[in-house]
Design an enzyme around this catalytic site. Structure first.
Site, PDB file in Angstrom:
ATOM      1  N   LYS A  60      -4.644  -5.933  -9.334  1.00  0.00           N
ATOM      2  CA  LYS A  60      -3.336  -5.279  -9.261  1.00  0.00           C
ATOM      3  C   LYS A  60      -2.414  -6.025 -10.224  1.00  0.00           C
ATOM      4  CE  LYS A  60       0.226  -4.103  -5.828  1.00  0.00           C
ATOM      5  NZ  LYS A  60       0.575  -4.103  -4.401  1.00  0.00           N
ATOM      6  N   SER A 111       2.034   0.117  -2.249  1.00  0.00           N
ATOM      7  CA  SER A 111       2.269  -0.076  -3.660  1.00  0.00           C
ATOM      8  C   SER A 111       0.990  -0.317  -4.467  1.00  0.00           C
ATOM      9  CB  SER A 111       3.215  -1.246  -3.888  1.00  0.00           C
ATOM     10  OG  SER A 111       2.656  -2.433  -3.412  1.00  0.00           O
ATOM     11  N   SER A 161       0.928  -2.070   1.861  1.00  0.00           N
ATOM     12  CA  SER A 161       0.547  -1.680   0.508  1.00  0.00           C
ATOM     13  C   SER A 161      -0.909  -1.771   0.127  1.00  0.00           C
ATOM     14  CB  SER A 161       1.359  -2.506  -0.494  1.00  0.00           C
ATOM     15  OG  SER A 161       2.726  -2.164  -0.348  1.00  0.00           O
TER      16      SER A 161
END
Lengths: 484, 95, 477
Positions: free
Chosen positions: A76, A151, A175
């Site tokens: 990420k 997210s 997330s």
């Protein structure tokens, strides 16, 4: 090849069925072909990945290496990677090339995994739909008109679309779990303090935790094994030995006592999601577990409590983005105040600015007690609810989100509605407990995940439950019909 | 709890965020709605509750006093917007 | 109208650690800009603070030295504001629960009285970087080497009532921190900074007046002047019908005045909250024990001991305990020579004068303690006279060797042979019959002339006591 799990890939690599370079090339080709439709990657590093694959192949050729040697993963874009841009989904860091590696990145590299690239995410991890990214929204491979969740939307979408074997994510309010649920993949957020936060760009420091999204619990165990463990660079990292997660997977769940919060089965839950969860619980009973109702009476307050704490901490964590030492700087600043105000206004997106402002307000003179301090008290109440619950049950289960993946644009202009969608995931972050989302069914052809919540440090048990589930169900093997 | 343009201006200045006039209205509305949500916390009495700052019941670890970081100025300044003679440049700071 | 001055001091002292408070970067002073700022000090995305044990140890030591409570549990808080020398946009400090609680310090007033000044608290925090305002075409350059250096902020109660008291307090704190090795207390290098909070009120009034904070004070002398100026200024304002504005003012040493800092549009709202990257600092009895095990004898205790053990005057004891190094030096000389009073005379006399003239601290003295003791021993064993000893001292100072080497090289050995002295005296008396007449006729002052002549003839080496005795004897006849 790309449909194999990490466990299967590792076996193939060891047997010499194909090489890491073959595998990496396959993923890179898929990314090039498919990702323009998903936008799950912000940066792809073909050179670095292939070089690492080559090195892995040398080791594999010598019969060396471990379970992750030569396995292509993605990070990420919140984890600092030396030499590859780390943007955190923001214009503010569009030019930022970290001069150091996050501990998580170091550890996975040492374990032999190679990095295909950095995945897209909500800006500074603030979002539940991956629509706030400076680099554009990510699309759900199950239905490209819908969000993948956030997210860690890029990570979940990439794993679901088989654009990497696994991807790291972070979970501050859901997330990892929510995008895993929306994309039909498996995700785990460990106990707070299990994984080092050094090099993981901070959003809500007392809530953030790094974890992994993969296709199976078995794969999650392999990745988490490498990520977890004490880091002297992180004061909130816990000095506690990491158990062998893989060894614990086969623990049988007969007699397992499952708690279901009565507050979570009320109105507001999409009937399709409710049906999946109920069916899953029935199945667990058939597998020998016992289901009980528990109470988490303060859980409705989790949204308010979470957002105050997260936004307050974020408002302070994001003060360092000022155009002075790195990152975006506005042109021709008239004076110092102008430098700050314009660099930050230009560098940050709307949602980030909203949260910074609320956080600033909540901490400001006269409001601290009413907001931040009050939220810390709510946090105590919620943690105590869980403590009591775990005296009664071994694991808690329930929905991850009130609905499956919603359409792009559906909630983005209504922040409060967006926040309310986190109602099932937030409590766990406030308490610091570990949680997972595992594929458990579909609602109107969209994946629905089942949330597992464990007691502190109970990752082994969660992974075992998930693994057992995945031995008798096929949801996790289903791939989106995404080949445009 | 309702916030108006003046409140938004004050907060924006504290947070060093430039907010244009048309944007101020929008933020005032959004922030007010979020604060309404947050009001929910007042539904429960917490007078006797101890705040939980950290999920972990831990204490701060101490690090031995040893210089371990080498000089990496070049590496760090490669990513800086404005440098002169090894210093970070900003518009003149008046004291 | 009689006015009373109320002063409180905030002292920031840099702690003598090798690395920074929250990172492993080195703390050495004067390095090339930005070569001592690591990723954590620069506030790069993703970095985290880890607390330096030595900083805590030093804070505890200081707390014990001022008889303060040490908090069992203290919290680090973020003080949020924007400034280019503050990389993270917040300073990690301590707010509601500081590591050191209430303590006290005793100061000696001019009239000899002792006054107790309260210390409200002392807490740990990190220092910011530096702004360099040299002209970079209208820009300011920022050096972050200093960012992250550990500071102890020491806050006094508003107990001081005059600039003199304030200076005495500041000097005392300065002495203590240097004494116990907590800080090198170098005001010029910025490792010891004093800010003064000053207000006035009518004599007898219980309520405090509005106070101003004065910054940019670089020496004790300036501290006194700044406070004096500010008190006058405030009185003028009030007597002129105005009100003192609560503000921060800078002391301008050139103009000898305080000036209002360019006021910011809004007062800083620091939005303190506990730093979520750090956990509560817990200090137990064991830690305090270990931290204070190596505490040296503190100034007051040493002063008392020097008076009692060595029979020194208050004045001498005061001077000799101004710094730990000086006291150590003195004790070595006193013990080596076995004559504490003579040792005190030399250390507070010739040595002090030479050090002052050369602008040196005791640590840089070219005459070491053993060397000085060696010189004094030669006075004690009468190898040289006290007067010549001063010459020898100077020679040792200038690097000509130790006492024995200098005495030998310059042939300064005292003449103590009575026969030799007598011979010289007889010679002088023989060649100066007129003066002999005068002396014997009652003019006693002429004695000095003879002494001078003998000294001249012996190049100062004749033992003075013997010269006096033998001269008297010879002249009587």
């Amino acid at each position: 090849m790309h449909h194999k799990t990490i466990a299967e890939l590792a076996a193939c690599l060891r047997r010499g069925e194909f090489t890491s370079t073959d595998l990496t090339r396959r993923y890179l080709a898929r990314i090039e072909c498919l990702d323009p439709h998903l936008n799950s990657y912000i940066s792809v590093d073909p050179e670095g990945a292939l070089a690492a694959a080559g090195r892995a192949d040398v080791r594999l050729g010598r019969g060396e290496g471990g379970p992750l040697t030569g396995i292509p993963i993605a990070h990420k874009d919140i984890f600092c990677t030396q030499g590859i841009k780390t943007s955190c989904g923001s214009r503010m860091l569009d030019s930022f090339i970290a001069p150091y590696n996050a501990t998580v990145v170091e550890r996975l590299e040492q374990a032999g995994a190679l990095v295909l690239g950095k995945t897209n995410m909500d800006e500074f991890a603030m979002g539940s739909s991956n629509e706030t990214s400076f680099y554009g929204p990510v699309r759900n491979p199950w239905d490209v008109r819908r969000v993948p969740g956030g997210s860690s939307g890029g990570s979940a979408a990439a794993v679901a679309a088989r654009l990497c074997a696994a991807a790291t994510g972070t979970d501050t309010g859901g997330s990892i779990r929510q995008p895993a649920s929306f994309c039909g993949v498996t995700g785990i957020k460990p106990t707070y303090g299990r994984v080092s936060r050094y090099g993981m760009i901070a959003y809500g420091s007392s809530l953030d935790q790094g974890g992994v999204i993969a296709r199976t619990a078995e794969d999650c165990a392999l990745i988490l094994q490498a990520m977890a463990g004490f880091d002297p660079r992180d004061s909130t990292s816990v000095e506690r030995p990491v158990p062998d997660y893989s060894a614990g997977l086969d623990t049988d769940i007969v007699g397992l006592c499952i708690g279901v919060p009565e507050e979570w089965l009320g109105t507001g839950l999409d009937p399709g999601v409710s049906a999946v969860v109920t069916a899953a619980l029935t199945r667990f009973e058939a597998m020998g577990a016992r289901v009980e109702q528990i109470r988490l009476p303060h859980s409705p307050l989790c949204v308010a409590g979470y957002y105050v704490i997260a936004m307050s901490e974020a408002s302070s964590n994001l003060a360092r983005y000022d155009g002075v030492r790195f990152g975006h700087r506005c042109r021709d600043p008239a004076d110092l105040t102008d430098l700050y105000r314009r660099s930050r206004a230009e560098g940050f997106g709307t949602e980030v600015k909203r949260r910074i402002m609320i956080g600033t307000y909540a901490l400001s003179a006269g409001y601290y007690d009413a907001y931040y301090l009050k939220a810390q008290k709510i946090r105590r109440l919620i943690a105590d609810d869980f403590r009591r619950a775990f005296e009664q049950v071994d694991v808690i289960m329930g929905p991850v989100a009130p609905t499956p993946a919603f359409p792009l644009g559906a909630k983005i202009d209504d922040p409060v509605r967006m926040y309310l969608g986190d109602i099932y995931t937030l409590s766990l972050n406030l308490a610091g407990l570990p949680g997972m989302s595992i594929p458990a069914g579909f609602s109107a052809d969209l994946p629905v995940g089942l949330q597992l919540i464990g007691d502190y440090w109970d990752e082994t048990r969660l992974l075992a439950i998930a693994h057992q589930w995945q031995q008798t169900t096929d949801w996790h093997r289903t791939a989106p019909d995404f080949e445009p | 709890m309702l916030l108006d343009r003046t409140d938004v201006e004050k907060i924006a200045q504290l947070a060093r965020l430039a907010v244009s006039d048309p944007e101020k209205e929008g933020y005032a509305v959004d922030l007010s709605k979020i604060l309404d949500l947050v009001e929910q916390m007042n539904g429960v009495n917490t007078d006797r509750v101890t705040p939980l700052a950290h999920p972990l019941d831990m204490v701060q670890r101490l690090r031995p006093d040893e210089p371990t970081e080498p000089d990496q100025r070049d590496l760090f300044q490669r990513i800086a917007p404005a440098i002169k003679e090894g210093l970070y440049l900003v518009p003149k700071v008046i004291e | 109208m009689q006015w009373e001055t109320v002063i409180g001091l905030e002292i920031h002292t840099q702690l003598a650690t090798k690395s920074k408070i929250f990172s492993g970067a080195p703390t050495d002073f004067g390095a090339v800009p930005n070569t001592r700022a690591c990723a954590v000090d620069l506030g790069l995305p993703g970095v985290l603070p880890v607390l330096n044990e030595e900083a805590v140890t030093l804070a505890v030591r200081f707390g014990k030295a001022i008889e303060a409570e040490i908090a069992e549990r203290s919290i680090f808080a973020r003080k949020n504001y924007f400034y280019p020398d503050l990389p993270k946009g917040y300073q990690i400090s301590q707010y509601e629960l500081p590591v050191v609680g209430k303590g006290r310090v005793r100061i000696l007033l001019d009239d000899g009285a002792i006054k107790e000044i309260g210390v409200t608290r002392a807490h740990l925090e990190e220092d910011a970087g530096k702004s360099l305002h040299e002209d970079f075409h209208g820009l300011t350059g920022i050096d972050l080497n200093r960012a992250g250096t550990p500071l102890l902020e020491i806050v006094s109660e508003p107990d001081m009532r005059s600039p003199e008291e304030a200076v005495a307090y500041a000097r005392k704190i300065h002495r203590i921190v240097r004494w116990i090795g907590v800080s090198d207390g170098n005001m010029q290098e910025g490792s010891f900074r004093v800010d003064a909070n000053v207000s006035v009120r009518p004599q007898g009034e219980a309520k405090l007046g509005t106070r101003t904070e004065i910054k940019n004070i670089n020496s004790f002398r300036f501290l006194e002047r700044a406070i004096r100026f500010e008190v006058e200024r405030q009185i003028d304002v009030i007597e002129g019908g105005g009100q003192v504005v609560q503000e921060t003012r800078l002391y301008d040493a050139d103009q000898g005045e305080t000036r209002s800092m360019r006021t910011k549009e809004e007062a800083n709202d620091y939005r303190y909250f506990p730093d979520p990257d750090l956990l509560p600092l817990v200090i137990d009895a064991d830690f305090i024990e270990r931290a204070t095990q190596v505490m040296p004898e503190l100034p007051d205790a040493r002063r008392r001991r020097f008076r009692d053990q060595y029979g020194l005057s208050d004045y001498d004891a005061d001077l000799l305990t101004l710094s730990r190094e000086l006291g150590d030096y003195y004790e070595r000389v006193a013990q080596d020579t076995g004559d504490p009073k003579l040792a005190a005379n030399w250390v507070n006399g010739e040595l002090a004068a030479a050090l002052n003239k050369a602008g040196l601290e005791i640590g840089a003295s070219p005459v070491s303690a053993p060397m000085l003791a060696g010189l004094i021993k030669r006075i004690q064993d009468r190898t040289i006279s006290g007067k010549l000893a001063k010459q020898v001292f100077e020679a040792i100072w200038n690097g000509e060797g130790d006492a024995d080497a200098v005495i030998a090289a310059r042939g300064l050995k005292q003449i103590t042979d009575a026969g030799a002295i007598e011979a010289v005296i007889e010679d002088i008396l023989a060649t100066n019959p007129a003066q002999v007449e005068q002396y014997r006729g009652g003019k006693e002052k002429v004695f000095g002339f003879f002494v001078g002549q003998v000294m001249q003839a012996t190049k100062g080496k004749a033992n003075p006591q013997q010269v006096n005795a033998l001269l008297k004897e010879k002249l009587r006849a």
